[in-house]
Design an enzyme around this catalytic site. Structure first.
Site: not given
Ligand code: 1HE
Length: 264
Positions: A115, A135
């Site tokens: 977005e 989402e």
């Molecule tokens: C996060 C977030 C996040 C990572 N919010 N903490 N977005 C999503 O559903 C995408 C979610 N993220 C992923 O699918 C993956 O993290 C990635 C593909 C982006 C990257 O994968 P990777 O293996 O490199 O990283 P990871 O191990 O999943 O994440 C590393 C850390 O970042 C981890 O935290 P940690 O404390 O365990 O190290 C994750 O929890 C954190 N992290 N993404 C919070 N999104 C205005 S409305 C908009 C609506 C949306 O955007 S919905 C889609 C949200």
């Protein structure tokens, strides 16, 4: 590199009058929290003051993982509405500001990250970039303008598919879907975005303002209304002193000619 500064969540540097703004929360894959949104708002205002164009990119392995999901748990419905409306306002400051924004995309460009990219004016992806709207899998909906901007770029059918099935688009697919305009080799997106930003910055400011503000609005108008508005903008821009000088420079053979691709 000149004037490189880093604040919470964002780095900012000015190069050749182009602001390079880096999303800087790589340990959370640049997930956007409420405070992060406010930092983006401040940076938009700074770039508007100081730069002729912006390159927006992400630090670390990904452009942006979207909304900070940790922060989103346990919000009330009205907090959710206010949060979404704040994203709308901040992203509108990008889309309908006075200078062009070019996003340089790599790794995850997902959810709110897509977005955000959709609110910029040109998107360059390197071959590591992937695009998704997870989402539905998270039990939520787009709230950062995606239903308007992503749907207009890619079409409602593709966006529906992405949201219902979790379909992930690679960079080339995203180019075919009109989500991005350029695909470059891994690691090259920021350099290409800078080149495009320099090209845009060399235009008349008023022309750039008309392109980024009038074009999307005219798409929302009826055909005759759009043509009517276009004629006023055309006349206004063409009658400025800068336009006169630029037109004269062409006629006096002082301005560069349009060249066919691949010729120098
Ligand atoms: C996060 C977030 C996040 C990572 N919010 N903490 N977005 C999503 O559903 C995408 C979610 N993220 C992923 O699918 C993956 O993290 C990635 C593909 C982006 C990257 O994968 P990777 O293996 O490199 O990283 P990871 O191990 O999943 O994440 C590393 C850390 O970042 C981890 O935290 P940690 O404390 O365990 O190290 C994750 O929890 C954190 N992290 N993404 C919070 N999104 C205005 S409305 C908009 C609506 C949306 O955007 S919905 C889609 C949200």
């Amino acid at each position: 590199m000149a004037d490189a500064t880093a604040s919470n969540f964002v780095t900012y540097e000015l190069r050749d009058e182009i602001a390079h703004i880096g999303l800087n929360r790589p340990e959370k894959r640049n997930a956007i929290s409420d405070r992060f949104v406010e930092t983006i708002a401040e940076t938009v205002a700074r770039a508007e003051d100081e730069a002729k164009a912006v390159v927006l990119y992400g630090h670390g392995d990904h452009f942006c993982a979207g909304l900070d999901l940790a922060e989103h748990i346990k919000k009330t419905p009205m907090e959710g509405v206010r949060g979404s409306r704040r994203w709308h306002a901040v992203f509108a400051g990008i889309e309908h500001g006075t200078i062009p924004w070019i996003s340089a995309l790599h790794g995850a460009v997902v959810g709110g990250g897509l977005e955000l990219a959709a609110s910029t004016h040109i998107r360059v992806a390197d071959r590591s970039a992937f695009f998704a709207l997870p989402e539905g899998q998270r039990g939520i909906f787009v709230g950062g303008g995606g239903s308007v901007r992503v749907a207009r770029l890619a079409g409602v059918a593709r966006m529906t598919d992405m949201m219902l099935t979790g379909r992930v688009a690679a960079a080339e697919e995203a180019e075919r879907w009109n989500i991005v305009q350029y695909v470059v080799d891994k690691g090259e997106a920021r350099r290409k975005a800078h080149e495009l930003a320099c090209a845009a910055a060399s235009n008349a400011e008023i022309s750039n303002y008309a392109v980024i503000n009038a074009l999307p609005r005219i798409q929302d108008m009826a055909k005759e209304d759009g043509l009517f508005v276009e004629s006023f903008i055309a006349s206004f821009t063409a009658t400025t002193p800068e336009a006169e000088e630029r037109l004269r420079a062409f006629l006096d053979k002082r301005a560069a000619r349009v060249k066919a691709p691949g010729t120098s």
